[in-house]
Write an enzyme that holds these catalytic residues in place. Structure first.
Site, PDB file in Angstrom:
ATOM      1  NE  ARG A  18      13.639 140.300   4.830  1.00 62.86           N
ATOM      2  CZ  ARG A  18      12.914 140.914   5.825  1.00 62.86           C
ATOM      3  NH1 ARG A  18      12.746 140.768   6.879  1.00 62.86           N
ATOM      4  NH2 ARG A  18      12.345 141.933   5.516  1.00 62.86           N
ATOM      5  CG  ASP A  19       9.127 140.516   6.318  1.00 59.91           C
ATOM      6  OD1 ASP A  19       8.809 139.689   7.290  1.00 59.91           O
ATOM      7  OD2 ASP A  19       8.850 141.736   6.204  1.00 59.91           O
ATOM      8  CG  HIS A 212       8.200 146.670   4.645  1.00 63.39           C
ATOM      9  ND1 HIS A 212       9.008 145.703   4.336  1.00 63.39           N
ATOM     10  CD2 HIS A 212       7.643 145.912   6.064  1.00 63.39           C
ATOM     11  CE1 HIS A 212       8.877 144.530   4.908  1.00 63.39           C
ATOM     12  NE2 HIS A 212       8.309 144.584   5.968  1.00 63.39           N
ATOM     13  CG  HIS A 214       4.116 144.000   8.637  1.00 67.23           C
ATOM     14  ND1 HIS A 214       4.421 142.549   8.787  1.00 67.23           N
ATOM     15  CD2 HIS A 214       5.308 144.538   8.406  1.00 67.23           C
ATOM     16  CE1 HIS A 214       5.643 142.305   8.130  1.00 67.23           C
ATOM     17  NE2 HIS A 214       6.347 143.602   8.139  1.00 67.23           N
ATOM     18  CB  CYS A 245      10.197 141.425  12.643  1.00 66.18           C
ATOM     19  SG  CYS A 245      11.378 141.317  13.770  1.00 66.18           S
ATOM     20  CG  ASN A 254       5.380 141.496   4.770  1.00 63.96           C
ATOM     21  OD1 ASN A 254       5.973 142.607   4.738  1.00 63.96           O
ATOM     22  ND2 ASN A 254       5.755 140.316   5.639  1.00 63.96           N
TER      23      ASN A 254
END
Ligand SMILES: CC(C)(COP(=O)([O-])OP(=O)([O-])OC[C@H]1O[C@@H](n2cnc3c(N)ncnc32)[C@H](O)[C@@H]1OP(=O)([O-])[O-])[C@@H](O)C(=O)NCCC(=O)NCCSC(=O)C[C@@](C)(O)CC(=O)[O-]
Length: 309
Positions: A18-19, A212, A214, A245, A254
């Protein structure tokens, strides 16, 4: 040998599908995503964010989220999640039987408008509607509110801690089952992470379920360790450190799954992860993403050779 009950456990949630992929131009086929998922499962990953229920015109890369989720639901012991930006996305997650839906709420007003076209409080109101829809459907899909830009924003600049904490509480009051904190643009540092996670824990207790980070400025693993010190035991990460994002200028990779798994295992945490298998999967994914920027360091150095000569 039975597991030592004193060994701390840590969960790495793979968010590469996803990300990771949402900012990657190379379209990865559904067959390859399923291959990725199967290999991630075989390497011990038990929580995977498999896609987003967003308009296809916005993110064609994730158009097959329902199919990838359907496959994920067949893998024993796997807890898949999907990102949902609004009620429509939540209805799709509920209809598909997703165990978890993750609602990204940006504490930065400016990023919230850029990302979801809503203010943070409008997103909170959406969460209340999602909770009502979930309960009305008798669904077991649970809601995680992920508060992003929690350490600052490239559009707005400073994001006050008080606002982040207010939104964490508002999400729970609106019906989120748990919450997490995200450093969307890599502005966090370990001291700030420790301070904010401690305050968040004091406020929402066990509802605080994850971190979460980065690695935009090289502090991703240090920030994970700082969060670990405050009791966080679930960390998002992407294989090969991809991600970011698309609506946050300057957002980049990430924390890298294989590097994080290595760090946690070396610290004595039980992750259930097979690091060589993760490195092998990274090599496979690297072949699929030729030309894309990948991150991480363990793949280059390899695992330490510690056996006695
Ligand atoms: C929120 C919207 C949809 C508003 O977008 P909008 O254009 O304002 O939506 P709308 O409500 O006006 O609807 C426009 C059309 O889209 C449809 N639509 C509406 N919603 C959906 C949906 N869910 N699924 C499918 N279709 C949908 C809707 O039905 C309509 O279709 P039409 O009538 O024109 O045919 C849009 O801005 C959006 O999808 N934003 C998400 C962007 C995104 O994915 N960002 C990245 C995720 S956040 C992130 O990466 C950060 C994170 C989580 O990783 C943590 C961190 O690092 O901080």
């Amino acid at each position: 040998m039975p597991p030592n009950p004193d060994t701390p456990r840590a969960t790495v949630r793979e968010v590469g599908l996803r990300d990771g992929l949402q900012s990657i131009a190379t379209i990865v086929s559904t067959a390859r995503k399923i291959e990725w998922l199967d290999a991630a499962h075989a390497a011990g990953l038990r929580e995977v964010e498999v896609g987003s229920f967003v308009p296809v015109r916005l993110l064609p890369q994730l158009a097959d989220t329902a199919e990838v989720l359907a496959h994920a639901l067949t893998l024993p012991g796997l807890m898949p999640s999907v990102l949902v930006p609004n009620l429509k996305g939540a209805e799709r997650a509920i209809a598909c039987g997703a165990p978890w839906m993750i609602v990204p709420l940006s504490a930065s007003h400016a990023h919230s408008l850029a990302n979801l076209r809503k203010t943070p409080d409008e997103v909170v109101a959406d969460v209340a509607r999602m909770r009502a829809a979930r309960d009305a459907a008798g669904s077991r899909t649970r809601i995680e509110g992920g508060v992003g830009t929690a350490f600052g924003c490239t559009i707005q600049g400073e994001v006050p801690e008080a606002e982040v904490l207010r939104l964490l509480q508002a999400l729970i009051d609106a019906g989120a089952d748990r919450v997490s904190l995200a450093d969307t643009v890599g502005y966090a540092d370990p001291a700030g992470v420790q301070r904010l996670f401690e305050k968040a824990r004091a406020l929402v207790g066990e509802h605080l379920a994850g971190a979460h980070f980065h690695d935009t400025r090289g502090l991703g693993l240090a920030n994970c360790y700082a969060a670990w010190q405050t009791g966080v035991r679930r960390f998002d990460a992407c294989l090969a450190g991809i991600g970011g994002c698309p609506h946050a200028p300057g957002a980049s990779g990430n924390v890298t799954t294989e590097d994080l798994a290595f760090m946690l295992e070396r610290m004595g945490a039980a992750t259930g992860l097979n690091v060589p298998a993760l490195l092998a999967l990274r090599r496979r994914v690297e072949g699929w993403l030729a030309g894309e920027t990948l991150h991480g360091t363990l793949w280059r150095a390899g695992l330490p050779r510690l056996a006695a000569a």
